[in-house]
Design an enzyme around this catalytic site. Sequence first.
Site, mmCIF file in Angstrom:
data_model
loop_
_atom_site.group_PDB
_atom_site.id
_atom_site.type_symbol
_atom_site.label_atom_id
_atom_site.label_comp_id
_atom_site.label_asym_id
_atom_site.label_seq_id
_atom_site.Cartn_x
_atom_site.Cartn_y
_atom_site.Cartn_z
ATOM 1 N N ASN A 13 0.871 -1.180 0.000
ATOM 2 C CA ASN A 13 0.000 0.000 0.000
ATOM 3 C C ASN A 13 0.907 1.229 0.000
ATOM 4 O O ASN A 13 1.473 1.585 1.028
ATOM 5 C CB ASN A 13 -0.907 -0.026 1.236
ATOM 6 C CG ASN A 13 -1.805 1.196 1.305
ATOM 7 O OD1 ASN A 13 -1.833 2.020 0.377
ATOM 8 N ND2 ASN A 13 -2.539 1.331 2.406
ATOM 9 N N LYS A 15 0.052 4.217 -0.347
ATOM 10 C CA LYS A 15 -0.649 5.398 0.216
ATOM 11 C C LYS A 15 -0.422 6.610 -0.691
ATOM 12 O O LYS A 15 -0.398 6.468 -1.916
ATOM 13 C CB LYS A 15 -0.197 5.629 1.661
ATOM 14 C CG LYS A 15 -0.339 4.352 2.515
ATOM 15 C CD LYS A 15 -0.223 4.554 3.988
ATOM 16 C CE LYS A 15 -0.415 3.220 4.700
ATOM 17 N NZ LYS A 15 -0.402 3.315 6.140
ATOM 18 N N HIS A 98 -9.728 0.674 4.727
ATOM 19 C CA HIS A 98 -8.451 0.967 5.381
ATOM 20 C C HIS A 98 -8.670 1.938 6.536
ATOM 21 O O HIS A 98 -9.503 2.834 6.465
ATOM 22 C CB HIS A 98 -7.451 1.548 4.370
ATOM 23 C CG HIS A 98 -6.070 1.601 4.936
ATOM 24 N ND1 HIS A 98 -5.650 2.629 5.747
ATOM 25 C CD2 HIS A 98 -5.044 0.726 4.857
ATOM 26 C CE1 HIS A 98 -4.408 2.371 6.130
ATOM 27 N NE2 HIS A 98 -4.015 1.227 5.602
ATOM 28 N N GLU A 100 -7.093 4.457 7.500
ATOM 29 C CA GLU A 100 -6.999 5.899 7.189
ATOM 30 C C GLU A 100 -8.276 6.392 6.526
ATOM 31 O O GLU A 100 -8.683 7.536 6.720
ATOM 32 C CB GLU A 100 -5.746 6.154 6.327
ATOM 33 C CG GLU A 100 -4.488 6.062 7.185
ATOM 34 C CD GLU A 100 -3.300 5.406 6.504
ATOM 35 O OE1 GLU A 100 -3.241 5.396 5.265
ATOM 36 O OE2 GLU A 100 -2.425 4.892 7.233
ATOM 37 N N GLU A 171 -5.442 -5.163 10.414
ATOM 38 C CA GLU A 171 -4.494 -4.069 10.648
ATOM 39 C C GLU A 171 -4.903 -3.310 11.909
ATOM 40 O O GLU A 171 -5.775 -2.420 11.844
ATOM 41 C CB GLU A 171 -4.511 -3.079 9.473
ATOM 42 C CG GLU A 171 -4.006 -3.629 8.178
ATOM 43 C CD GLU A 171 -3.442 -2.532 7.274
ATOM 44 O OE1 GLU A 171 -2.293 -2.668 6.851
ATOM 45 O OE2 GLU A 171 -4.140 -1.539 7.017
ATOM 46 N N GLY A 177 2.066 2.432 10.995
ATOM 47 C CA GLY A 177 3.023 3.533 10.925
ATOM 48 C C GLY A 177 3.651 3.910 12.252
ATOM 49 O O GLY A 177 4.257 4.973 12.375
ATOM 50 N N SER A 216 3.095 -1.863 10.541
ATOM 51 C CA SER A 216 4.522 -1.845 10.878
ATOM 52 C C SER A 216 5.237 -3.146 10.529
ATOM 53 O O SER A 216 6.119 -3.591 11.266
ATOM 54 C CB SER A 216 4.730 -1.485 12.361
ATOM 55 O OG SER A 216 4.299 -0.158 12.611
ATOM 56 N N GLY A 237 2.845 -1.095 4.405
ATOM 57 C CA GLY A 237 2.830 0.330 4.080
ATOM 58 C C GLY A 237 4.239 0.831 3.835
ATOM 59 O O GLY A 237 4.842 0.592 2.775
HETATM 60 P P1 13P Z 1 2.793 0.591 7.778
HETATM 61 O O1 13P Z 1 3.333 -0.711 7.233
HETATM 62 O O2 13P Z 1 3.521 1.793 7.311
HETATM 63 O O3 13P Z 1 2.606 0.522 9.262
HETATM 64 O O4 13P Z 1 1.317 0.731 7.149
HETATM 65 C C1 13P Z 1 0.449 -0.340 7.225
HETATM 66 C C2 13P Z 1 -0.700 -0.055 6.373
HETATM 67 O O5 13P Z 1 -1.505 0.812 6.661
HETATM 68 C C3 13P Z 1 -0.854 -0.845 5.143
HETATM 69 O O6 13P Z 1 -2.119 -0.701 4.601
#
Ligand code: 13P
Length: 263
Positions: A13, A15, A98, A100, A171, A177, A216, A237
């Site tokens: 992802n 983002k 997701h 976010e 997740e 993150g 993460s 991510g």
């Molecule tokens: P990170 O791997 O940066 O923690 O993000 C995870 C994520 O939101 C994947 O969709």
Amino acid sequence: MTAAGLRPVVAANWKMHTTVEEGCLLARDVCERADKHPDIDVVLFPPFVHLWPVADMLGATDVELGAQNMHWETSGAFTGEISASMIAPVCRYVLLGHSERRHVFHETDDMIARKVRTAVAAGLRIMLAIGETEQERRNGETIAVLTRQLSTALPVDLPSLTQEGIVIAYEPVWAIGTGVTPTPDDAERVSAAISLWCADRFACQPEAVKVVYGGSVTAENAVSFVRQPSISGALVGGASLRIDEFDAIMHAAQESRTLREVP
Ligand code: 13P
């Protein structure tokens, strides 16, 4: 219980990162490395404007493409939105729910449910992300929250979770993150509960439900997650933007597959 028979998925992802040029170069690198991992599915979720150039870059390789989001209506006066039919020519997958989208853009379970229906109707495979907040975890509400997210998002009349190619991405919001993750045992316990819930809802075997872990994930910790019996891959991510690190995560998933194979 074990999801040993399932082909692991490692998804990137991106983002709101990378220019189109950077995205194309990254996609090219992923294709080169993915060749060494033939027993896993690799899916890239770049920003919308990258989709066509990245699709050209992927060409006839096995690396799949997905969109990070879509609207539930098929067309109309929805400024700034993208429909299923717009992404379907190049995307096999769409990422829905997701954290976010839920927490920054206030998407509700009901909105996500409408998107799921539209995506299924468009023949897209869904990666459905679910996860509890830190507060919900502290309150001991993890399973209740995930069950609510699943039961709203997945319509009861969905003919089959597995035939529709739906992947559940667990997740935890607090792990995204942050560099903080659940223990592999905790991620396994929750993933097993997700599989059981889905198996009950869709009258299939829990082993047939594909659950991936996200939050993460790094080159260092990937192996401890993807080797868990109820976890069939990772949604990555930050680490998906660094090719060596993403390669190591693909490698961990490929190894998990090899280790699980019955001799
Ligand atoms: P990170 O791997 O940066 O923690 O993000 C995870 C994520 O939101 C994947 O969709």
